[in-house]
Design a protein around this motif. Structure first.
Motif, PDB file in Angstrom:
ATOM      1  N   ALA A 171      -6.129   8.920   6.976  1.00  0.00           N
ATOM      2  CA  ALA A 171      -5.235   8.133   7.828  1.00  0.00           C
ATOM      3  C   ALA A 171      -4.464   7.069   7.056  1.00  0.00           C
ATOM      4  CB  ALA A 171      -6.037   7.479   8.951  1.00  0.00           C
ATOM      5  N   GLN A 172      -5.109   6.441   6.085  1.00  0.00           N
ATOM      6  CA  GLN A 172      -4.470   5.312   5.412  1.00  0.00           C
ATOM      7  C   GLN A 172      -3.188   5.708   4.693  1.00  0.00           C
ATOM      8  OE1 GLN A 172      -4.354   4.586   1.795  1.00  0.00           O
ATOM      9  NE2 GLN A 172      -5.021   6.701   1.436  1.00  0.00           N
ATOM     10  N   LYS A 173      -3.111   6.958   4.268  1.00  0.00           N
ATOM     11  CA  LYS A 173      -1.901   7.422   3.576  1.00  0.00           C
ATOM     12  C   LYS A 173      -0.664   7.219   4.458  1.00  0.00           C
ATOM     13  CE  LYS A 173      -1.323  11.881   3.153  1.00  0.00           C
ATOM     14  NZ  LYS A 173      -1.438  13.293   2.663  1.00  0.00           N
ATOM     15  N   TYR A 174      -0.802   7.559   5.724  1.00  0.00           N
ATOM     16  CA  TYR A 174       0.317   7.400   6.660  1.00  0.00           C
ATOM     17  C   TYR A 174       0.497   5.942   7.066  1.00  0.00           C
ATOM     18  CZ  TYR A 174      -0.220  12.452   6.915  1.00  0.00           C
ATOM     19  OH  TYR A 174      -0.318  13.782   6.589  1.00  0.00           O
ATOM     20  N   MET A 175      -0.621   5.235   7.223  1.00  0.00           N
ATOM     21  CA  MET A 175      -0.548   3.826   7.615  1.00  0.00           C
ATOM     22  C   MET A 175       0.106   2.972   6.528  1.00  0.00           C
ATOM     23  SD  MET A 175      -4.262   3.278   9.456  1.00  0.00           S
ATOM     24  CE  MET A 175      -4.647   4.018  11.053  1.00  0.00           C
ATOM     25  N   VAL A 176      -0.213   3.256   5.273  1.00  0.00           N
ATOM     26  CA  VAL A 176       0.378   2.511   4.164  1.00  0.00           C
ATOM     27  C   VAL A 176       1.891   2.728   4.134  1.00  0.00           C
ATOM     28  CG1 VAL A 176       0.557   2.401   1.641  1.00  0.00           C
ATOM     29  CG2 VAL A 176      -1.689   2.377   2.730  1.00  0.00           C
ATOM     30  N   GLU A 177       2.316   3.971   4.346  1.00  0.00           N
ATOM     31  CA  GLU A 177       3.748   4.287   4.332  1.00  0.00           C
ATOM     32  C   GLU A 177       4.500   3.543   5.431  1.00  0.00           C
ATOM     33  OE1 GLU A 177       4.213   8.506   4.599  1.00  0.00           O
ATOM     34  OE2 GLU A 177       3.474   8.874   2.565  1.00  0.00           O
ATOM     35  N   GLN A 178       3.880   3.430   6.596  1.00  0.00           N
ATOM     36  CA  GLN A 178       4.571   2.771   7.719  1.00  0.00           C
ATOM     37  C   GLN A 178       4.295   1.273   7.769  1.00  0.00           C
ATOM     38  OE1 GLN A 178       2.873   5.273  10.745  1.00  0.00           O
ATOM     39  NE2 GLN A 178       1.202   3.866  11.237  1.00  0.00           N
ATOM     40  N   LYS A 179       3.461   0.802   6.835  1.00  0.00           N
ATOM     41  CA  LYS A 179       3.125  -0.628   6.733  1.00  0.00           C
ATOM     42  C   LYS A 179       2.500  -1.173   8.029  1.00  0.00           C
ATOM     43  CE  LYS A 179       4.687  -1.575   2.526  1.00  0.00           C
ATOM     44  NZ  LYS A 179       4.860  -0.189   2.037  1.00  0.00           N
ATOM     45  N   TYR A 180       1.696  -0.334   8.659  1.00  0.00           N
ATOM     46  CA  TYR A 180       1.006  -0.765   9.877  1.00  0.00           C
ATOM     47  C   TYR A 180      -0.172   0.158  10.144  1.00  0.00           C
ATOM     48  CZ  TYR A 180      -0.103  -2.049  14.655  1.00  0.00           C
ATOM     49  OH  TYR A 180      -0.775  -2.494  15.771  1.00  0.00           O
ATOM     50  N   GLY A 181      -1.290  -0.443  10.562  1.00  0.00           N
ATOM     51  CA  GLY A 181      -2.427   0.379  10.964  1.00  0.00           C
ATOM     52  C   GLY A 181      -3.578  -0.465  11.469  1.00  0.00           C
ATOM     53  N   ARG A 182      -4.395   0.177  12.274  1.00  0.00           N
ATOM     54  CA  ARG A 182      -5.631  -0.431  12.772  1.00  0.00           C
ATOM     55  C   ARG A 182      -6.751   0.579  12.577  1.00  0.00           C
ATOM     56  NH1 ARG A 182      -2.839  -4.159  12.494  1.00  0.00           N
ATOM     57  NH2 ARG A 182      -2.100  -5.625  14.091  1.00  0.00           N
ATOM     58  N   ILE A 183      -7.763   0.204  11.810  1.00  0.00           N
ATOM     59  CA  ILE A 183      -8.939   1.052  11.624  1.00  0.00           C
ATOM     60  C   ILE A 183     -10.122   0.338  12.253  1.00  0.00           C
ATOM     61  CG2 ILE A 183     -10.493   2.138   9.953  1.00  0.00           C
ATOM     62  CD1 ILE A 183      -8.119   2.257   7.990  1.00  0.00           C
ATOM     63  N   ILE A 184     -10.799   1.015  13.147  1.00  0.00           N
ATOM     64  CA  ILE A 184     -11.982   0.437  13.804  1.00  0.00           C
ATOM     65  C   ILE A 184     -13.155   1.378  13.606  1.00  0.00           C
ATOM     66  CG2 ILE A 184     -12.993  -0.397  15.957  1.00  0.00           C
ATOM     67  CD1 ILE A 184      -9.317  -0.145  16.057  1.00  0.00           C
ATOM     68  N   ASN A 185     -14.196   0.884  12.972  1.00  0.00           N
ATOM     69  CA  ASN A 185     -15.407   1.663  12.737  1.00  0.00           C
ATOM     70  C   ASN A 185     -16.464   1.283  13.765  1.00  0.00           C
ATOM     71  OD1 ASN A 185     -14.341   2.901  10.338  1.00  0.00           O
ATOM     72  ND2 ASN A 185     -14.736   0.983   9.257  1.00  0.00           N
ATOM     73  N   ILE A 186     -17.183   2.275  14.268  1.00  0.00           N
ATOM     74  CA  ILE A 186     -18.237   2.007  15.241  1.00  0.00           C
ATOM     75  C   ILE A 186     -19.574   1.907  14.511  1.00  0.00           C
ATOM     76  CG2 ILE A 186     -19.376   2.711  17.367  1.00  0.00           C
ATOM     77  CD1 ILE A 186     -16.408   1.960  17.702  1.00  0.00           C
ATOM     78  N   SER A 187     -20.083   0.694  14.402  1.00  0.00           N
ATOM     79  CA  SER A 187     -21.376   0.429  13.778  1.00  0.00           C
ATOM     80  C   SER A 187     -22.435   0.412  14.879  1.00  0.00           C
ATOM     81  CB  SER A 187     -21.321  -0.886  13.001  1.00  0.00           C
ATOM     82  OG  SER A 187     -22.551  -1.178  12.392  1.00  0.00           O
ATOM     83  N   SER A 188     -23.411  -0.468  14.785  1.00  0.00           N
ATOM     84  CA  SER A 188     -24.477  -0.542  15.790  1.00  0.00           C
ATOM     85  C   SER A 188     -25.347  -1.762  15.504  1.00  0.00           C
ATOM     86  CB  SER A 188     -25.349   0.723  15.722  1.00  0.00           C
ATOM     87  OG  SER A 188     -26.519   0.585  16.497  1.00  0.00           O
ATOM     88  N   THR A 189     -26.010  -2.263  16.541  1.00  0.00           N
ATOM     89  CA  THR A 189     -27.015  -3.307  16.315  1.00  0.00           C
ATOM     90  C   THR A 189     -28.160  -2.768  15.463  1.00  0.00           C
ATOM     91  OG1 THR A 189     -28.072  -2.726  18.415  1.00  0.00           O
ATOM     92  CG2 THR A 189     -26.525  -4.575  18.443  1.00  0.00           C
ATOM     93  N   SER A 190     -28.288  -1.444  15.391  1.00  0.00           N
ATOM     94  CA  SER A 190     -29.320  -0.842  14.526  1.00  0.00           C
ATOM     95  C   SER A 190     -29.092  -1.168  13.060  1.00  0.00           C
ATOM     96  CB  SER A 190     -29.360   0.683  14.718  1.00  0.00           C
ATOM     97  OG  SER A 190     -29.833   1.021  15.999  1.00  0.00           O
TER      98      SER A 190
END
Length: 254
Positions: A126-145
């Motif tokens: 995904a970052q390849k396209y986000m870097v080109e457009q100079k915009y992006g949001r990446i959200i990773n789902i972690s856990s209280t674990s």
């Protein structure tokens, strides 16, 4: 509901059920075009039918996040169909719970692969396209674990690893207008927690009740609670929020 994601394209891994599906629903309701990948083809077809029945534009594709080629092909397909990729949610996950001395090599590796390698594959694509457009949001789902959890040496390690991954991407990609953050759910009512209840031989309703009594707000979490937090990080206005982990658990964490 507001349309704060109108004109945006969101890509959700493992989005055919549970938390991932709720996240996809939230983006659709707020105007985004949404792409979902999952290995569960039956659930994908059902989810696509459900969303399209609500009048939403959604792209689905069977793909395994562990397979780099499948992930990159899916990302390319989404950009070709919708014209961009603005938001990535790394949600795909599995559990293979067991005590350390009973845990097999396969149980350990499968969890590492889906959570860590899967998120790496998707973020890199995904970052390849986000870097080109100079915009992006990446959200990773972690856990209280990530803070440690009995019988989850593999899952806890993977979810903690995702937090380190999140903070590193925030440092590397911030200059390109890309933020990376993580949401760490507590106890959420999903198929995954239902399977946990079944594994320990407790009726799901009793399991929910017991866990809710331990939570300060005295209720269990719903997938929509996680979708709310993801939407906050994904918002264009959250551009100064980067490298953060928010615990959505009904109470403080340590």
């Amino acid at each position: 509901m507001s349309k704060r994601f109108e004109g945006r394209v969101a890509f959700v891994t493992g989005g055919s059920r549970g938390i991932g599906k709720a996240i996809a629903q939230r983006f659709l309701e707020e105007g985004a075009k949404v792409a979902i990948i999952d290995i569960n083809e039956e659930a994908l077809v059902e989810t696509k039918k459900e969303f399209e029945g609500q009048g939403f534009d959604v792209f689905v594709k069977k793909a395994n996040v562990v397979n780099r080629d499948e992930v990159e092909a899916a990302v390319a397909d989404v950009v070709e169909k919708f014209g961009s990729l603005d938001i990535l949610v790394n949600n795909a996950g599995i559990i293979r719970d067991n005590l350390l001395f009973k845990m097999s090599d396969d149980d350990w590796q499968a969890v590492m692969d889906v959570h860590l390698k899967g998120s790496f594959n998707a973020a890199r694509a995904a970052q390849k396209y986000m870097v080109e457009q100079k915009y992006g949001r990446i959200i990773n789902i972690s856990s209280t674990s990530a803070l440690g959890n009995y019988g989850q040496a593999n899952y806890a390690t993977a979810k903690a690893g995702l937090q380190g991954f999140t903070k590193t991407l925030a440092i590397e990609l911030g200059k390109f207008g890309i933020t990376t953050n993580a949401v760490a759910p507590g106890f959420i009512e999903t198929e995954m927690t239902k399977a946990t209840a079944a594994r320990i031989g407790v009726p799901f309703e009793k399991f929910i009740e017991a866990r809710a009594n331990e939570i300060p707000v005295r209720r269990s979490g719903k997938p929509s609670d996680i979708a709310n937090a993801v939407a906050f990080f994904a918002d264009e206005k959250s551009s100064f929020v980067n490298g953060q982990v928010i615990y959505v658990a009904g109470g403080p964490t340590v």
